[in-house]
Design a protein around this motif. Sequence first.
Motif, mmCIF file in Angstrom:
data_model
loop_
_atom_site.group_PDB
_atom_site.id
_atom_site.type_symbol
_atom_site.label_atom_id
_atom_site.label_comp_id
_atom_site.label_asym_id
_atom_site.label_seq_id
_atom_site.Cartn_x
_atom_site.Cartn_y
_atom_site.Cartn_z
ATOM 1 N N ALA A 97 0.816 -1.223 0.000
ATOM 2 C CA ALA A 97 0.000 0.000 0.000
ATOM 3 C C ALA A 97 0.846 1.269 0.000
ATOM 4 C CB ALA A 97 -0.937 -0.002 1.202
ATOM 5 N N GLY A 98 2.163 1.129 0.111
ATOM 6 C CA GLY A 98 3.038 2.293 0.128
ATOM 7 C C GLY A 98 4.114 2.267 -0.935
ATOM 8 N N VAL A 99 4.103 1.243 -1.772
ATOM 9 C CA VAL A 99 5.198 1.057 -2.734
ATOM 10 C C VAL A 99 5.293 2.189 -3.755
ATOM 11 C CG1 VAL A 99 3.921 -0.435 -4.344
ATOM 12 C CG2 VAL A 99 6.399 -0.655 -4.140
ATOM 13 N N ARG A 100 4.172 2.719 -4.201
ATOM 14 C CA ARG A 100 4.230 3.803 -5.200
ATOM 15 C C ARG A 100 4.869 5.057 -4.625
ATOM 16 N NH1 ARG A 100 -1.825 3.430 -6.958
ATOM 17 N NH2 ARG A 100 -1.758 4.677 -5.102
ATOM 18 N N LEU A 101 4.482 5.427 -3.410
ATOM 19 C CA LEU A 101 5.064 6.612 -2.788
ATOM 20 C C LEU A 101 6.545 6.388 -2.493
ATOM 21 C CD1 LEU A 101 4.713 9.471 -1.753
ATOM 22 C CD2 LEU A 101 3.913 8.512 0.431
ATOM 23 N N LYS A 102 6.901 5.207 -2.032
ATOM 24 C CA LYS A 102 8.315 4.883 -1.790
ATOM 25 C C LYS A 102 9.115 5.082 -3.061
ATOM 26 C CE LYS A 102 9.568 0.618 -1.947
ATOM 27 N NZ LYS A 102 10.440 0.360 -3.081
ATOM 28 N N ASP A 125 1.347 -6.843 -4.808
ATOM 29 C CA ASP A 125 0.757 -8.011 -4.144
ATOM 30 C C ASP A 125 0.773 -7.787 -2.630
ATOM 31 O OD1 ASP A 125 0.592 -9.189 -6.644
ATOM 32 O OD2 ASP A 125 2.509 -10.239 -6.422
ATOM 33 N N SER A 126 -0.231 -8.274 -1.955
ATOM 34 C CA SER A 126 -0.334 -8.096 -0.512
ATOM 35 C C SER A 126 0.867 -8.720 0.202
ATOM 36 C CB SER A 126 -1.623 -8.738 -0.002
ATOM 37 O OG SER A 126 -1.754 -8.515 1.385
ATOM 38 N N VAL A 127 1.511 -7.914 1.050
ATOM 39 C CA VAL A 127 2.648 -8.363 1.863
ATOM 40 C C VAL A 127 2.416 -7.884 3.295
ATOM 41 C CG1 VAL A 127 4.275 -8.358 -0.081
ATOM 42 C CG2 VAL A 127 4.018 -6.298 1.336
ATOM 43 N N ASP A 128 3.247 -8.333 4.209
ATOM 44 C CA ASP A 128 3.112 -7.991 5.617
ATOM 45 C C ASP A 128 4.058 -6.860 5.991
ATOM 46 O OD1 ASP A 128 1.227 -10.033 5.881
ATOM 47 O OD2 ASP A 128 2.768 -11.509 6.375
ATOM 48 N N ILE A 186 13.062 5.315 6.469
ATOM 49 C CA ILE A 186 11.747 5.834 6.081
ATOM 50 C C ILE A 186 10.862 4.644 5.725
ATOM 51 C CG2 ILE A 186 10.451 7.244 4.425
ATOM 52 C CD1 ILE A 186 12.957 9.023 4.184
ATOM 53 N N LEU A 187 9.663 4.624 6.307
ATOM 54 C CA LEU A 187 8.708 3.533 6.111
ATOM 55 C C LEU A 187 7.385 4.075 5.586
ATOM 56 C CD1 LEU A 187 9.369 1.743 9.506
ATOM 57 C CD2 LEU A 187 10.083 0.942 7.239
ATOM 58 N N ILE A 188 6.785 3.348 4.658
ATOM 59 C CA ILE A 188 5.519 3.784 4.091
ATOM 60 C C ILE A 188 4.577 2.592 3.954
ATOM 61 C CG2 ILE A 188 4.387 4.951 2.156
ATOM 62 C CD1 ILE A 188 7.240 6.104 1.517
ATOM 63 N N CYS A 189 3.372 2.766 4.456
ATOM 64 C CA CYS A 189 2.302 1.804 4.204
ATOM 65 C C CYS A 189 1.050 2.607 3.883
ATOM 66 C CB CYS A 189 2.122 0.838 5.385
ATOM 67 S SG CYS A 189 1.586 1.556 6.940
ATOM 68 N N GLY A 190 -0.107 2.011 3.950
ATOM 69 C CA GLY A 190 -1.322 2.734 3.599
ATOM 70 C C GLY A 190 -1.570 3.946 4.486
#
Length: 152
Positions: free
Chosen positions: A10-15, A38-41, A62-66
């Motif tokens: 949910a954060g890969v595009r911004l990363k 794909d859904s990951v943890d 730096i960490l990014i999720c939804g």
Amino acid sequence: MKIAMGADHAGVRLKDELIGFIESLGHQVTDLGCNCSDSVDYPDYAIAVCDQVVAGQADKGILICGTGIGMTIAANKVPGIRCALVHDLFSAKATREHNDTNVLAMGERVIGPGVAQEIVKIWLETEFSQGERHQNRINKVKALEDKYAIHP
């Protein structure tokens, strides 16, 4: 400065958008994934980033999720990590000045890339205000970390 970055699906595009921006500021970025939709943890990526920060392989993370919430919770379980969830410019500055955070978390579903870039820039450029009151508070947080650490 060496920056470790991680995101879940949910954060890969911004990363991915932020990596080039951070490099344009003169920093070296290590991308620790994920690199798919794909859904990951999220804890897997939070720990990968935090491990690098604690080991001194990265200066900051730096960490990014939804929402940034899950990443923040997971990151703050790692001794030595002070991770802040930030979605505004004031907090980006304050969390470095007052809390000496070494990991920043953001939510891709909460903010856009323009605000995220401004947050990252402020966060990376702001120094810890080494006043006694701020250091005393960080020492108290470290004491809590030591008190509740699980020792094998």
